[in-house]
Design an enzyme around this catalytic site. Structure first.
Site, mmCIF file in Angstrom:
data_model
loop_
_atom_site.group_PDB
_atom_site.id
_atom_site.type_symbol
_atom_site.label_atom_id
_atom_site.label_comp_id
_atom_site.label_asym_id
_atom_site.label_seq_id
_atom_site.Cartn_x
_atom_site.Cartn_y
_atom_site.Cartn_z
ATOM 1 N N ARG A 1 0.865 -1.184 0.000
ATOM 2 C CA ARG A 1 0.000 0.000 0.000
ATOM 3 C C ARG A 1 0.894 1.224 0.000
ATOM 4 N NH1 ARG A 1 2.430 2.008 3.727
ATOM 5 N NH2 ARG A 1 0.842 3.610 3.767
ATOM 6 N N GLY A 2 0.253 2.416 -0.141
ATOM 7 C CA GLY A 2 1.032 3.643 -0.308
ATOM 8 C C GLY A 2 1.113 3.933 -1.798
ATOM 9 N N ALA A 3 0.812 5.185 -2.161
ATOM 10 C CA ALA A 3 0.632 5.507 -3.586
ATOM 11 C C ALA A 3 1.819 5.102 -4.480
ATOM 12 C CB ALA A 3 0.299 6.993 -3.721
ATOM 13 N N ARG B 1 -7.364 -0.029 -6.948
ATOM 14 C CA ARG B 1 -7.629 1.033 -5.967
ATOM 15 C C ARG B 1 -7.743 2.351 -6.746
ATOM 16 N NH1 ARG B 1 -4.252 1.173 -0.627
ATOM 17 N NH2 ARG B 1 -6.176 2.201 0.037
ATOM 18 N N GLN C 1 -1.917 2.256 9.863
ATOM 19 C CA GLN C 1 -0.619 2.445 9.173
ATOM 20 C C GLN C 1 0.369 3.202 10.058
ATOM 21 O OE1 GLN C 1 -3.606 3.022 7.800
ATOM 22 N NE2 GLN C 1 -3.623 2.654 5.609
ATOM 23 N N ASP D 1 -1.978 10.953 -2.012
ATOM 24 C CA ASP D 1 -2.338 9.918 -2.998
ATOM 25 C C ASP D 1 -2.687 10.517 -4.349
ATOM 26 O OD1 ASP D 1 -2.853 8.650 -0.245
ATOM 27 O OD2 ASP D 1 -2.727 6.989 -1.672
HETATM 28 O O1 MRU Z 1 -4.504 3.194 2.116
HETATM 29 P P1 MRU Z 1 -3.031 3.405 2.005
HETATM 30 O O2 MRU Z 1 -2.246 2.845 3.140
HETATM 31 O O3 MRU Z 1 -2.498 2.967 0.654
HETATM 32 O O4 MRU Z 1 -2.878 4.979 2.070
HETATM 33 C C1 MRU Z 1 -1.599 5.526 2.007
HETATM 34 C C2 MRU Z 1 -1.550 6.979 2.228
HETATM 35 O O5 MRU Z 1 -2.559 7.642 2.400
HETATM 36 C C3 MRU Z 1 -0.198 7.618 2.145
HETATM 37 O O6 MRU Z 1 -0.103 8.727 2.979
HETATM 38 C C4 MRU Z 1 0.031 8.083 0.694
HETATM 39 O O7 MRU Z 1 -0.169 7.026 -0.192
HETATM 40 C C5 MRU Z 1 1.362 8.645 0.490
HETATM 41 S S1 MRU Z 1 2.570 7.375 0.456
HETATM 42 C C6 MRU Z 1 4.094 8.021 0.136
#
Ligand code: MRU
Length: 346
Positions: A50-52, A87, A196, A237
């Site tokens: 996960r994470g963009a 997603r 997270q 994101d």
């Molecule tokens: O649902 P997630 O864990 O994928 O959400 C992640 C976030 O909101 C992060 O802050 C975002 O992706 C930035 S990651 C460098």
């Protein structure tokens, strides 16, 4: 003291893709291998990864795997279509699969086929991964200038090495400030419902010897009011062309609290997170995840059986609350609409 902190949640060795199983951290460190595009897509949907930026890199490797299994444009485009349905909010996913698809089309137009086609796509995915880490290191150096020595920093969710190809965006800024010799201390919002912050941010900062204190999401107002937070830095994101930034649910609340206490609120994200096709935050698609992730906690039902819940997974912080957007190509300060456009013109 430089961190020498090298952690990537994504491993690509000899055409095999493994992901650090983020749902099991911090208690268990386990790597899972994905054998085909469907397994890659499921790993993204279920948040093994996960994470963009990490989602984008993983999807790029998914396309490389599809090309290795069947080196045709049809196979690349089926993979792209499946991965794009995983997603909806993180634009890095779409950015990465579109970049891979463009390269595939160019290869075909140049008559490259078979194993050479697959190898070129694997190299492109590796480049996306490598560029992300290099971009984060640049972003970190730029963002560190905003971090005073002795800063007590609040962050929300995990925008660290675990959310990227490595090093991190928001946590990269903190890492770079520490590496520049500044004393820093971090408050990590636990980040309900997926935790997270408590699980991932606390794990990776502790491994990197950066002091971290976990707070539950309803505590930051109290700490702001006591003057215990000097700045906020978060990831994103998807950022609209006017600077409105979507990030993990709860980020908007933090931004409003920061504004109420005159504490600067920074966003750190690569240019690939900026979606110039979107005019403002109201147009950013917000993922709605399952109600069960809210009504239960660590597998235990906490709300009455059958009760309804809402689970928007992201919210949008309006640009007016953002002191600066730190990117891998420079800093966009207000008015963000103009400064973002300038970054793309560079
Ligand atoms: O649902 P997630 O864990 O994928 O959400 C992640 C976030 O909101 C992060 O802050 C975002 O992706 C930035 S990651 C460098």
């Amino acid at each position: 003291m430089p961190s020498n902190f090298h952690l990537s949640p994504i491993r690509w060795v000899g055409g095999r893709l493994s992901l650090l199983e983020q749902r099991k951290l911090p208690l268990v460190e386990e790597w899972v291998e994905c054998h085909d595009v469907e397994e890659v897509a499921r790993a993204i949907e279920t948040m093994v990864v996960r994470g963009a930026p990490a989602i984008g890199i993983t999807a790029a490797y998914g396309i490389a795997m599809a090309a290795a299994a069947a080196p045709t444009l049809a196979s690349v485009s089926a993979a792209r279509e499946r991965l794009a349905r995983t997603r909806p909010t993180a634009v890095n996913l779409f950015w990465a699969v579109e970049r891979m698809a463009r390269v595939a089309e160019k290869l075909v137009s140049e008559g490259v086929a078979g194993a050479a086609f697959a190898a070129a796509l694997a190299r492109e995915a590796e480049a996306i991964h490598r560029e992300d880490v290099e971009g984060n290191e640049r972003m970190g150096r730029l963002g560190a200038a905003f971090v005073p020595d002795g800063a007590r920093i609040l962050t929300h969710c995990n925008a660290g090495a675990l959310a990227t190809g490595g090093y991190g965006t928001a946590l990269g800024v903190i890492r770079a400030a520490r590496d520049a010799g500044k004393k820093v201390a971090v408050f990590a919002d636990e980040t309900r419902p997926f935790l997270q912050g408590a699980r991932l941010t606390a794990w990776e900062l502790a491994r990197d010897n950066i002091p971290v204190t976990v707070i539950s999401d309803n505590m930051s107002g109290h700490l702001f009011s006591k003057g215990e937070i000097d700045l906020v830095v978060v990831g994103a994101d998807r950022i609209a062309r006017n600077g409105d930034a979507a990030n993990k649910i709860g980020t908007y609340t933090v931004a409003v609290l920061a504004a109420a206490h005159s504490v600067p609120f920074y966003v750190a994200a690569p240019l690939s997170t900026i979606d110039r096709a979107i005019e403002n935050g109201s147009k950013i698609p917000i993922e709605e995840r399952s109600e069960a992730e809210v009504t239960s906690f660590a597998g235990v039902q906490v709300a009455p059986h059958g009760v309804r819940a809402r689970h928007p997974a992201f919210d949008v912080t309006p640009a007016r609350y953002i002191a600066a957007i730190v990117t891998d190509a420079g800093v966009a300060a207000p008015p963000c609409e103009r400064t973002i456009a300038e970054l793309f013109e560079k």
